[in-house]
Write an enzyme that holds these catalytic residues in place. Structure first.
Site, PDB file in Angstrom:
ATOM      1  CD  GLU A 275      -2.481  -0.962   2.771  1.00 53.96           C
ATOM      2  OE1 GLU A 275      -3.690  -0.688   2.808  1.00 53.96           O
ATOM      3  OE2 GLU A 275      -1.783  -1.155   3.772  1.00 53.96           O
ATOM      4  CG  ASN A 365      -4.207   3.085  14.498  1.00 56.02           C
ATOM      5  OD1 ASN A 365      -4.237   4.312  14.506  1.00 56.02           O
ATOM      6  ND2 ASN A 365      -3.216   2.394  15.047  1.00 56.02           N
TER       7      ASN A 365
END
Length: 489
Positions: A275, A365
Site C-alpha cells: 500500500e 486505528n
C-alpha cells in the site's frame, strides 16, 4: 459551494497526496457556522487515513458526520470514541468498488491535489502528487470537483504514476499486471472539465509523519523476520529469489523495513508490492537493496519526497504509484505471491489478531488494507513488541477483545521474543507455539496456567469469564498482570 450534509471525497492515501488549502478554510467556516448557531457537518471519504487538516481539524471543529474507510489520527479517534462521528472501518481495497456501487450515496464534491493540470474542451488531465488513492473513481462519480495545484510538488511526479480503474462486474477482464513495476494505465487522471468548479494554486508541504528510530524491541522483531525468511527459503517454502513483500503503514512498519535493510546481506535483492512506501523503502531502493517497489502512496517525509523528485530519472524506473484498489487487489496480491507483514495491537492463543480497538471498545486505528494482504498473501505475518506501557499490557492474550484478522488468515506471529509459525498446527499446538515463542516472560506463566486450566474444554478451548481476564484486570488496575485466574474460574 460546500453545504451542510454534503459528502466530500478527497485525494490522498495516508497523510500524503491530500488537498490542504480548501479544507483548512472549510474548518474555519464550520467553526463560524457553529458559532452563529447553524449546523454544519459533512461526510468524508478518502483512500485511506488522511492528514490532520482533513480528519483531525474537522473532527475538532465537530464538522464530520460520517467517515470512511480508515483513520490513524488522534483527534479523530478521540471524537469518534465520544460517539460524535459515524465511522465505517473498511478494507481499503473495497472502497472504490463500494463507491461505484452507490453504497455511500452521491459524492457532492471531490477535492483533489495535483502537481499539474492540462486543460482541454473535452478532457482535463490531472497529474497526481504522492498518492493514487481513489481519485479515478471519485472524479468520475462526483457532481463537482475542486482542484488544488500544489507547486510544492514537482510536475515530474507524473512519471511515477500508473492510473488504472477496474472494469465493472460481472464481465471484468483479468487485470493485466504480472510484474511489480509493470504499468498498464496512464500517467494522468482524466476529468470532465464541466465538473471543475474551482482551481486553487498553493505551495504547501505534506503534513507528513516524522519517523522515530527503531526501538531495540523492533530491531529484534526485524531480525526475527529476516531469520524467518532465511529459514523458509532453506525449507523451500520461499524461493531463493524471494516473493514480493508488503509492509503496513506507520512507525512499526517503517522501523521493520529499515532494520530488514540493515541485514540485507543475508537476503536476496527484494521487491515490494505494498500500500505504501515509507522513507526506509525509498532509501533501500536508492541503495539497490530493493529493486522495485509498487504502492498506493509515498508516505514519506517532505525531505524524502524531494529526494525522489531530485532523482526522478532513477526512481521512475524503480517506483510506481497506483490507485488503491489496484495496490490492494486480491487478484494481484495472490498472483504475485506477496508476503504480507502488518502490525498487531494484540494476538490471542489461537492466532486471532486485533489491530484496531483497545479493550474491545476504544478505537485506536482502523484495519486499513492489512486484511486485503493478509487474506490473500502467500504468507501472512503479524509482528508486534510482546508488551507495551512498560510491561503493563501484553500483546499476547488468552482471547482478543476485538478481531480484525481471524486465525484462518494468520500464518506467523513475530515479537522480539521469537517466531511462532502456526502453519499446519491445530489450536492447542498453536497456543503452545505462541506462548513459548512470542509471549513476554512476565506473562508466560499466566498464559500457561490459563491453557492448562481450560484444556479439556473442546477443540479450541476458551473460558468465557477468564478469557478476558487480562483486559478486565487492566481496566481495573492499569496492569494486565493479574495474580492468577482463580477469581475468574
Amino acid at each position: 459551494m460546500i453545504n451542510h450534509d454534503d459528502t466530500l471525497a478527497f485525494s490522498g492515501f495516508t497523510p500524503n497526496g491530500n488537498p490542504k488549502a480548501v479544507v483548512r478554510e472549510l474548518r474555519l467556516r464550520a467553526e463560524q457556522m457553529h458559532a452563529d448557531g447553524h449546523e454544519f457537518k459533512v461526510g468524508i471519504l478518502t483512500g485511506a487515513s488522511s492528514c490532520q487538516s482533513i480528519e483531525g481539524d474537522l473532527s475538532k471543529a465537530q464538522a464530520i458526520k460520517f467517515r470512511a474507510p480508515f483513520s490513524t489520527n488522534a483527534d479523530f479517534r478521540n471524537h469518534c470514541n465520544l460517539g460524535e462521528i459515524d465511522y465505517e472501518d473498511m478494507h481499503l481495497g473495497h472502497v472504490a468498488e463500494r463507491l461505484r456501487r452507490g453504497h455511500y450515496g452521491e459524492i457532492d464534491m471531490a477535492i483533489i491535489e495535483v502537481s499539474a493540470l492540462e486543460e482541454g474542451n473535452d478532457e482535463c488531465r490531472a497529474y497526481l502528487t504522492t498518492a493514487g488513492g481513489i481519485v479515478p473513481t471519485i472524479v468520475r462519480l462526483a457532481k463537482k470537483i475542486i482542484i488544488e495545484i500544489n507547486h510544492f510538488h514537482s510536475p515530474k511526479s507524473r512519471l511515477l504514476h500508473d492510473v488504472y480503474e477496474f472494469e465493472e462486474y460481472p464481465n471484468r477482464k483479468p487485470i493485466p499486471l504480472v510484474g511489480v513495476c509493470d504499468r498498464i494505465g496512464t500517467d494522468y487522471v482524466s476529468i470532465d472539465p464541466r465538473k471543475i468548479v474551482g482551481v486553487v494554486e498553493v505551495n504547501l508541504p505534506e503534513e507528513a509523519r516524522e519517523f522515530k528510530e527503531p526501538t531495540p524491541e523492533l530491531t529484534l522483531c526485524a531480525q526475527n523476520v529476516v531469520d524467518f525468511f532465511i529459514r523458509d527459503m532453506k525449507a523451500g517454502h520461499i524461493p531463493s529469489c524471494m516473493f514480493p513483500i508488503q509492509s503496513g503503514v506507520g512507525v512499526t512498519g517503517n522501523a521493520i523495513m529499515k532494520a530488514i535493510g540493515e541485514q540485507a546481506s543475508k537476503l536476496p535483492p527484494l521487491v515490494v508490492y505494498s500500500e505504501v512506501v515509507q522513507d526506509s523503502v525509498v532509501d533501500l531502493v536508492q541503495k539497490g537493496t530493493i529493486l522495485q517497489a509498487s504502492c498506493a502512496a509515498m508516505t514519506c517525509t517532505n525531505e524524502c519526497i524531494q529526494k525522489v523528485y531530485d532523482n526522478i530519472d532513477f526512481f521512475r524506473q524503480h517506483l510506481v504509484i497506483r490507485p488503491s484498489e489496484m495496490a490492494n487487489s486480491p487478484e494481484i496480491i495472490r498472483r504475485l505471491g506477496v508476503i504480507a507483514m502488518n502490525t498487531a495491537l494484540e494476538l490471542d492463543l489461537y492466532g486471532h489478531e486485533n489491530s484496531s480497538h483497545i479493550c474491545g471498545s476504544k478505537l485506536m486505528n482502523g484495519i486499513g488494507g492489512s486484511c486485503d494482504y493478509e487474506r490473500n498473501g502467500s504468507i501472512s505475518i503479524f509482528y508486534t513488541p510482546s508488551v507495551a506501557k512498560g510491561g503493563c499490557i501484553s500483546a499476547i492474550v488468552p482471547m482478543c477483545c476485538h478481531v480484525d484478522s481471524t486465525e484462518h488468515d494468520v500464518d506467523v506471529i513475530i515479537t522480539e521474543q521469537g517466531i511462532a509459525d502456526l502453519r499446519g498446527k491445530g489450536p492447542i499446538r498453536r497456543a503452545h507455539e505462541i506462548i513459548e515463542n512470542c509471549a513476554h516472560p512476565d506473562y508466560r506463566p499466566l498464559l500457561r496456567e490459563y491453557l492448562t486450566r481450560i484444556a479439556p474444554m473442546g477443540h479450541e478451548p476458551q473460558h468465557m469469564r477468564a478469557a478476558l481476564a487480562f483486559h478486565d484486570t487492566f481496566l481495573r488496575k492499569g496492569d494486565m498482570r493479574l495474580t492468577n485466574f482463580a477469581e475468574y474460574l
